[in-house]
Design an enzyme around this catalytic site. Structure first.
Site, PDB file in Angstrom:
ATOM      1  N   GLU A 110       0.841  -1.205   0.000  1.00  0.00           N
ATOM      2  CA  GLU A 110       0.000   0.000   0.000  1.00  0.00           C
ATOM      3  C   GLU A 110       0.877   1.258   0.000  1.00  0.00           C
ATOM      4  O   GLU A 110       0.922   2.010   0.968  1.00  0.00           O
ATOM      5  CB  GLU A 110      -0.961  -0.078   1.201  1.00  0.00           C
TER       6      GLU A 110
ATOM      7  N   ARG B  44       2.052  -8.347   0.831  1.00  0.00           N
ATOM      8  CA  ARG B  44       1.260  -7.644   1.854  1.00  0.00           C
ATOM      9  C   ARG B  44       1.854  -7.779   3.260  1.00  0.00           C
ATOM     10  O   ARG B  44       1.845  -6.829   4.042  1.00  0.00           O
ATOM     11  CB  ARG B  44      -0.155  -8.243   1.840  1.00  0.00           C
TER      12      ARG B  44
ATOM     13  N   HIS C 146      -3.961   3.127   5.373  1.00  0.00           N
ATOM     14  CA  HIS C 146      -3.909   1.982   4.460  1.00  0.00           C
ATOM     15  C   HIS C 146      -4.388   2.427   3.061  1.00  0.00           C
ATOM     16  O   HIS C 146      -4.776   3.559   2.850  1.00  0.00           O
ATOM     17  CB  HIS C 146      -4.880   0.882   4.920  1.00  0.00           C
TER      18      HIS C 146
ATOM     19  N   GLU D 277      -8.589   4.093   4.538  1.00  0.00           N
ATOM     20  CA  GLU D 277      -8.261   3.371   3.301  1.00  0.00           C
ATOM     21  C   GLU D 277      -8.265   4.423   2.194  1.00  0.00           C
ATOM     22  O   GLU D 277      -9.320   4.925   1.812  1.00  0.00           O
ATOM     23  CB  GLU D 277      -9.298   2.278   3.015  1.00  0.00           C
TER      24      GLU D 277
END
Length: 339
Positions: free
Chosen positions: A76, A131, A201, A275
């Site tokens: 991310e 990840r 994120h 997010e």
């Protein structure tokens, strides 16, 4: 050799490998030494140092704390880019911007630009979509834990896997990973003073409140939602981007062992997961052309949250609480303004 050697030439509109972020942190603490200091937090699984930046104006006041971390999930990349942007904005503006200087009178900022350093480096060298962390499991047959399933809150009960091959592998136990252990012990030590816990994120354009592991709501759920919605309006006002606000269990999916839920459960009143962009067009590989607008709008949302946190704890010297009238007016504006 890095294409830049000073803060003047550091680009906040491109993604940076870890060695450049390390270098940037040391330059920041040199340039802004009166307010910014770099501190050791712990070592990663692959024995790399974790550092956070503390932004604090000297004061006789007992300071409260705002925590922000970025990049707990390696792929991310927009998240560490935002942490750097946030630090830049605070440091470049705190002397002249009355809003930011007001915050710094009573608040210290603790910013961890990259939580999952080993994983982040791995996304630059080997697998862009990695990840997890890079810890070794099952005699080196699989690697990495999902650090955001490894916190000691309803650990591995839902939305997490005990299979180390899985993307949401929760680790071998709560806080089994050195990275989560370092962050959680630091936050535990300071929890009486931390008013707001922010973890950044991507992707999905969401402001998530606790909880992910239960449909039950935090004791201050209504307040968390109201503050989050106001932040989403502030974000939308910048570039027209729509964010949804709600608990992870309600608007995203069930998760256990997340840092956001853990922070709320140890008593930190305001705890949010952001997010960032987008909604899946580019997903984790958000183009560099979108770094600036993403960071600009996210900054507006974070400042809005800080306004509300500050107004709650220092009502007399804040810019004033959001009144019911102003909330209604902003709602009217929101629903009637052209997109």
């Amino acid at each position: 050799m890095s294409p830049w050697s000073s803060l003047e030439t550091y680009s906040y509109t491109e993604y940076h490998p870890m060695e450049e972020i390390y270098h940037w942190m040391s330059l920041i603490s040199e340039r802004y030494s009166e307010v910014a200091t770099q501190h050791f937090l712990g070592m990663t699984y692959e024995t790399r140092p974790m550092y956070y930046l503390k932004i604090s104006q000297p004061s006789n006041n007992h300071k409260k704390v705002i925590w922000m971390d970025c990049g707990i999930h390696a792929r991310e990349w927009i998240a560490p880019a935002f942490c750097q942007w946030f630090v830049k904005e605070i440091l470049q503006n705190y002397k002249d911007n009355s809003r930011i200087s007001m915050f710094l009178r009573n608040l210290d900022f603790y910013v961890l630009p990259v939580f999952n350093i080993d994983g982040y480096i791995y996304t630059w060298t080997t697998d862009r979509y990695w990840r997890k962390s890079r810890s070794s499991h099952n005699n080196g047959t699989c690697f990495g834990s999902d650090l955001n399933r490894n916190f000691n809150v309803s650990w591995c009960s839902i939305g997490a896997s005990k299979n180390c091959e899985n993307l949401t592998f929760c680790g071998t136990g709560p806080l089994s990973e050195p990275e989560t252990k370092a962050v959680s012990s630091f936050i535990e030590d300071k929890k009486e003073d931390i008013l707001c816990f922010l973890t950044i994120h991507s992707y999905g354009q969401l402001i998530l409140t606790p909880y992910g592991y239960t449909q039950n709501k935090a004791s201050n759920h209504e307040e968390l939602i109201q503050v989050g919605q106001k932040a989403a309006y502030a974000l939308k006002a910048k570039h027209g981007t729509n964010y949804s606000v709600g608990s992870s269990a309600d608007i995203l999916y069930a998760t256990s062992g997340s840092s956001r839920d853990w922070a709320r459960d140890i008593g930190i009143p305001f705890s949010y997961t952001f997010e960032l962009r987008d909604n899946g067009t580019y997903g984790f590989v958000l183009p560099e052309a979108q770094i600036q607008p993403t960071c600009e709008e996210t900054m507006e949302a974070i400042l809005s949250i800080l306004d509300d946190v500050y107004a709650k704890y220092w009502p007399s010297n804040s810019a004033g609480k959001v009144t019911a009238t102003s909330m209604v007016l902003s709602l009217l504006w929101f629903f009637t303004s052209p997109l």
